[in-house]
Scaffold this active site. Structure first.
Site, PDB file in Angstrom:
ATOM      1  N   CYS A  11     -35.535  11.091  10.627  1.00  0.00           N
ATOM      2  CA  CYS A  11     -34.682  11.024  11.819  1.00  0.00           C
ATOM      3  C   CYS A  11     -34.338  12.461  12.177  1.00  0.00           C
ATOM      4  O   CYS A  11     -34.988  13.394  11.712  1.00  0.00           O
ATOM      5  CB  CYS A  11     -33.439  10.176  11.556  1.00  0.00           C
ATOM      6  N   CYS A  56     -21.735  -7.447  18.627  1.00  0.00           N
ATOM      7  CA  CYS A  56     -22.138  -7.870  19.983  1.00  0.00           C
ATOM      8  C   CYS A  56     -21.423  -7.095  21.063  1.00  0.00           C
ATOM      9  O   CYS A  56     -21.989  -6.787  22.109  1.00  0.00           O
ATOM     10  CB  CYS A  56     -21.772  -9.317  20.214  1.00  0.00           C
TER      11      CYS A  56
END
Ligand SMILES: [Zn+2]
Length: 385
Positions: free
Chosen positions: A344, A193
């Site tokens: 990617c 977070c």
């Protein structure tokens, strides 16, 4: 089947008043409330997830709650960690949590551990509880929790959050897969977070679901999320459930387990694995091989795991953009019966994507070796990357 809990405690007149709305439910009743009173739950990490989880577990009358967290309350926690008050900034979290939970329910027993869970202390702490609730924010801690829970035969209620997405499951090796069966290697670029940000109400949803699962396990009611992963997308306001399978090769609960004890140095090993997943050789596709497959009768589905910004600049025709950090919540949309090629820029993120896809049963997943840079060098000199 309820999980085993010690002999039932008797209910007092105060209990009968406090838990009246539980006791009214035929699925709980006074028998169930006695089970809750006799049960013990360890909440590891008293942050965004641990706040609502511990509040609801305490309110529900779980007789013994343990709280593990080595941090102090920070001002930036208050946006989502609803256990804490502004005046408690700078106070150890478990001390503030104990005060708040005791104010809510003085009849339960609380034990606090003002420390991080480590390979040195995990075994002895977890041994004292029936169920583990995940309030952590990193993979190393989850592997430690999972592996200890598997070795002690206990259920591990898993929750994770990032940005606007959340996940919940119950990992209980006695009845289904464990965390390591599903996430054999840490998804490499996953952020916590502090790095990625999180919508304040999101952990309220996920932590409350974790508390619900813990209560169901104690009561032995309903269908716990064993063998199922619940995905929550707050932006779309959508819940999905995907099935999870036990991995016979799992290092801790498989047929030939390698992890048979929790020892010092264990965490470092879990983190070291985060760097680079080892893919089997057959998981790599050269640019030439991909070009040939794209021309063939059954072209693979290309998923581009770069960011939307990178994708907008240039991508392969027909490619679908699923940034690596959002892959987990899109697994259920990917076909089992078609080859999938992850691409990617240089081949690192796609390697992590393929490891995650294969760990979730999508065995026909490959990566473009060397990424789009190799594609440009070998196949398409004008590709603008
Ligand atoms: Zn396992």
């Amino acid at each position: 089947m309820p999980i085993p809990v010690p002999p039932k405690s008797e209910l007092t007149p105060a209990d009968l008043r406090r838990y009246a709305r539980h006791i009214l439910l035929p699925e709980v009743g006074s028998e169930g409330q006695r089970r809750l009173k006799s049960a013990s739950v360890l909440v590891v990490g008293v942050g965004g997830l641990g706040s609502p989880a511990s509040l609801y577990l305490a309110a529900a009358g779980v007789g013994h709650l343990g709280l593990v967290d080595g941090d102090v309350v920070d001002e930036s926690n208050l946006q989502r960690q609803v256990l804490y008050a502004t005046a408690e900034v700078g106070t150890p979290k478990v001390a503030a949590a104990r005060e708040r939970l005791h104010a809510l329910n003085p009849h339960i027993h609380l034990d606090t551990y003002p420390q991080r869970l480590t390979a040195e202390n995990a075994w002895d702490i977890i041994a004292q509880y029936d169920i583990i609730v995940d309030g952590t924010d990193n993979f190393a801690a989850r592997y430690l929790l999972n592996d200890t829970a598997v070795l002690q035969g206990k259920p591990f209620v898993y929750g994770s959050i990032a940005r606007f997405d959340g996940q919940v499951s119950v990992f209980y090796a006695a009845q289904g897969p464990c965390y390591r069966c599903v996430f054999a290697k840490p998804p490499g670029t996953a952020q916590n977070c502090a790095e990625a940000g999180v919508l304040g109400a999101l952990p309220g949803v996920i932590g409350t679901l974790e508390a619900t699962e813990a209560l169901k396990l104690i009561l032995g009611i309903g269908n716990p999320l064993i063998g199922r992963l619940l995905l929550y997308d707050a932006l779309a306001m959508q819940f999905d459930i995907i099935r999870l399978r036990k991995n016979p090769q799992c290092k801790v609960c498989g047929e030939h387990p390698e992890i048979t004890s929790i020892e010092p140095g264990y965490e470092a090993a879990a983190c070291a694995q985060a760097a680079e997943p080892d893919l089997p050789a057959d998981a790599n596709l050269s640019p030439e091989a991909l070009a040939e497959r794209l021309e063939g009768p059954h072209p693979p589905l290309i998923i581009d795991v770069r960011s939307p910004q990178e994708f907008a600049l240039a991508h392969l025709p027909g490619a679908r953009n699923i940034p690596l950090e959002r892959l987990a919540s899109h697994l259920h949309t990917l076909p089992q019966e078609t080859d999938i090629v992850a691409v990617c820029r240089r081949g690192r993120r796609s390697a992590q994507a393929v490891a995650q896809l294969r760990a979730n049963g999508l065995q026909r997943s490959y990566r473009l070796e060397g990424g789009l840079q190799a594609w440009r060098d070998a196949v398409a000199p004008d590709f603008p990357i």
